[in-house]
Structures are given as structure tokens and as C-alpha cells.
Motif scaffolding. Sequence first.
Motif, short mmCIF file in Angstrom:
data_model
loop_
_atom_site.label_atom_id
_atom_site.label_comp_id
_atom_site.label_asym_id
_atom_site.label_seq_id
_atom_site.Cartn_x
_atom_site.Cartn_y
_atom_site.Cartn_z
N GLU A 255 -52.90 21.22 -60.40
CA GLU A 255 -54.15 21.83 -59.47
C GLU A 255 -55.28 20.77 -59.67
O GLU A 255 -55.79 20.59 -60.85
CB GLU A 255 -54.64 23.26 -59.80
N LYS A 256 -55.69 20.38 -58.50
CA LYS A 256 -57.12 19.44 -58.55
C LYS A 256 -58.02 19.80 -57.82
O LYS A 256 -59.26 19.51 -57.91
CB LYS A 256 -56.73 18.00 -58.04
N ASN A 257 -57.79 20.84 -56.92
CA ASN A 257 -58.98 21.34 -56.23
C ASN A 257 -58.87 22.81 -56.17
O ASN A 257 -58.13 23.54 -55.63
CB ASN A 257 -58.94 21.18 -54.75
N ASN B 106 -52.90 25.01 -54.73
CA ASN B 106 -52.05 23.94 -54.18
C ASN B 106 -51.82 24.28 -52.85
O ASN B 106 -51.04 23.79 -52.17
CB ASN B 106 -50.74 23.91 -55.08
N PRO C 188 -57.50 17.68 -52.64
CA PRO C 188 -58.60 16.91 -53.76
C PRO C 188 -59.21 15.66 -53.15
O PRO C 188 -59.82 14.90 -53.79
CB PRO C 188 -57.73 16.67 -54.81
N ALA D 33 -54.30 10.41 -55.42
CA ALA D 33 -55.15 11.40 -56.16
C ALA D 33 -54.24 11.81 -57.51
O ALA D 33 -55.10 12.46 -58.35
CB ALA D 33 -55.12 12.49 -55.32
N TYR D 34 -53.49 11.25 -57.75
CA TYR D 34 -52.58 11.48 -59.18
C TYR D 34 -52.43 10.48 -60.02
O TYR D 34 -52.52 9.42 -59.61
CB TYR D 34 -51.48 12.59 -58.81
#
Lengths: 220, 310
Positions: free
Chosen positions: B171-173, B178, B241, B309-310
Amino acid sequence: MKWLNKNRVLKVIFFALVVKPLVFIILGLNVRGKNNLPTKGPAIIAANHNSHLDTLVLMSLYPLSLLYKIRPVAAADYFLSNKYRAWFALNIIGIIPIERQRRVRKTELFSGCHTALDNDEILIIFPEGSRGQPEQISRIKKGLYHIVHDRKKTAIIPVLMHGLGKALPKGEALLVPFNCDVVIAPEMAEFQTADDFVKQLESCYQELKTYCITTTEQHN
Amino acid sequence: MFDIPQHSFNFMLFVFGLLLIGSLSRIIISQKNPDKDYTELHQRIQSWWWMIAILFICLSLGTTYAILLFALISFLALKEFLSIVPGRQSDRRVIFWAYIAIPVQYYLVSIQWYGLFIIFIPIYIFLFLPMRMVLIGETKGFIKAAGVMHWAVMLTVFCLSHIAYLLVLPEKNAAAGNIGLVIFLLFMTQFNDVSQYVWGKALGKHPIIPRVSPNKTWEGFLGGMATITLTSAFIGPYLTPLSLELSLLAGLVINVFGFIGDVVISSVKRDLQIKDSGALIPGHGGILDRFDSLIFTSPLFFHYLYYVAY
């Protein structure tokens, strides 16, 4: 309370929990002409036959409350061949058995059909007789003509199914999911002779075929 | 109650708002022209309600339910594809194994085994299906049958399963979670279809690929592009994200490849001379008619996101 008998409850449960999910999720139908489906008897659904699933698919088109009126006409020598199959065929599916092996007079042969039609029931008849080669229409037999030719007011509704011979063809036990087409024609027009009847039904199937979107290759 | 991240929850409400506007306008239009038949429009909107309700419920119930939903969609799409494309009767048992790929692929999603998820179908299923065909031994039409089956599994299982993998990425945001990624991808892809259609209807003059889709025009395509990249730039930072610039580019990816997915499935139907691939969704046609663009946008958006983003 005739409608509350045990077998009728079992039948509704079987169709609600097994047949309908099987037909609508594992198979999946492309139904055309649903409005033509008869809901009042006496009527006969004249469908092509490629698979054991044919009967279940046709019956699944009906709401559970109408199921008791739908009577598939089926071969006694196959469906009554052992005790369990016979109980299931007669009580859960509600077939009208036909003795196709014995030579008997036509009126006697079809007496079960006439009784059912007199009770305003809806018969499912496969005029080709047997299931035959996958996805091919075999020669149409004249039995259906002999049932209706001296009956008035009995509507015949031709139905073409395509794809079930791929999902579960004759002689196979493994069901493989495929969509299938069910095309329901309007009531058949009047006919005079048995040949006339066969010709009309054949050309009707040919026309219904053009509405099918599932396909099979025929070269093997 | 269901623990939906705030941004995703707000966006769900926004989508329901849009649906409500759609339904109300349909009622107003049909009351203004009582003699015109709006059955198809009515069915179309009603089906949208159903599809969005099912999607949002499964997303809210949790990752497992959402993965199961996408597995079911893959199953329905694969079945539909194999039913409309001519196949050999002798390949029934091979097709059975193609179906088995679905639970395996989605199981790999659920345990987050990315390495196998990404090669299971392109390598193992790709090599296994012809092996199973050889055991049956029918050689007539072998090449075509092997090609059709692999193509079908790639499009409907491999490509679509990328939507589900969005749910198990780290999870980034946190504000959107997700499910924000999934909602962003699905919303943008469907909104792309709609805007290309609307721009095409309003201004369309110059056909873009007349032999496949006579109704698709440059005006529709470019109008859709402007609409989608701008909308993405606004919504992307909220649900994903991605920054504003990267969201803009994500919109471009979805716009271009949504269009291509649409016309690829159109070509399949044109080849088979059918209009709809099925009758599962009233007013829309079959499942492939609805998921055509997503087949292309899902893996491409996924890998774009995964890269930046990853």
C-alpha cells in the motif's frame, strides 16, 4: 394439498440449487425469443437434441412455480433401465416415458402424452429421437406429427439449441463449460401431411440457426 | 463498517451520484418523448447499477472476495470467448485444463507470489496446453486450435488477473488504499469508452479505422484523450500513489490502449460476423463486450504503475 407433495418440493429444490446455477453460471445461455416460450398448455416444445443437458436447459427457462407443468417425453428403455434412474426421471424431472422398442399401436404408444396435453401441460419433445452427433441435426422423425395431427389447439414451438453438444456430448461424462444458444421460434403454422410437417420444422431449424452466436467446427 | 479507505469511499459515492444522474436523465428523456422506445437505454443503465453494486460490495468485503469476483469474471470471459470462436470437438479436455488455469492464477494473486503469477500462463499454460493436445492426437487443425486456446487464456485470464494483483501490491496511498487503484483503473477505462463515444457523436467526421469500426472517429479518439488525461491528472493523486504528472501519463496509457482493446475485440466479432459476444449483461451484450478495453488497459496500467511507483 396435492401441490405440497414431497417429490414436488424435491424437484423445486433440485432445480433451484443444482440446475439453475449449473445452467446460468457453468454454462450460460444466449436466449433469443424468450417471449415465444409457451407458459400455458396444451403446448409442445419441439427441440433439437444433442446432450442430456438439453432437457435441463429448457426446463431452467421456466420459473420454479411453473416447473410441474413441464413434461419431457423420454425413452423408457434408457431412463427406466434401473431403479434409481427411473425414480429420478419420473419424480424429479417428471418425464413421460415412451416405449420406443416395442411395436405397439400409435394411440397406445402416445397415451401418456395425450393425458398430459389434456391436463394443459407443456411437453418437451425431441423430434430427432436420439442425441446423435454433436451439434448436428439428424433426420426429423414423424412421431410428433402423429401426436398432434388429430388434436386441435396444441401449439408446437420449435426451439433450437446450440453449444450443448460441446459442453456434454453423447458418451462423455466430463462437463466442460461453454455458452449455448437457445433460440425460440413462434408457434408453428398449420400443416397437412407428415412430410409437410417435417419439412416445415426442418426449415424452421435452419432459420433459427442464423441467430446462433456460438460455433463449432464440423470437420472432425 | 467495512473499513473502506476514505478517498475510495468518497469516490464510490461520487460514482453512485453519476449513476443517479444517469437514471434521472433517462426518466426525464423518456417522459419527454413518450412514443420513442428507450428499453435498451433503460437496460443499459440498470445493468450499470448491478455491475457497480456487485463490484463495490466485493471490494468492500475485502481482498479475498474481490479476487474471487475477478476470477469469476475471467471464467465468464474465457467461456464466452471459447464459445464464440470455432474450436475442435476433440479439444474439450484441453479446454477443461485451460479453465483450471483460472483458480491457479488467482490463487497466485492471493498469496502475492508475483514471480510465478507473471510467468504461470505465458510459460506453463502455454507449454502445457499443446502437450495435452498431443496426448489426444488429433492433428488436423492443430496449429489454429493451439493458437486460439492460448490467445483466449492470455486475454481473459492473464490480462484480467492484473486487476486483482493491484489489490495485493504494497500500500502506497493509505488514504485511498489498494482498492483506489482498482477503482481508478476501472473508472478511467469505462469513462474513456463513454467520452470517446460522446466526442465521436458530437464532432465525429473522420473515421480512424473504417474497416473494423466505422463509428470510431479521430474526433472521438482525440476528444477522449483530452478528457481522460485531464480527468486522470485530477483523480490519480487522490486514488493512487501517482503524482499529477504521472497520473496524466497513466490517463494517456488508459486512453490509447482502452481504444485498442475495444477495436481488437471488435475485430474478433467482425471476423465471426456477430454483433455481441453474448447475452449475459442486458443492454450491453456479453462480458467481453464490457471488458474489451480492460483486457488491454489492466496489464498496461499495472506495469506502468509497477515501474514508476514500486
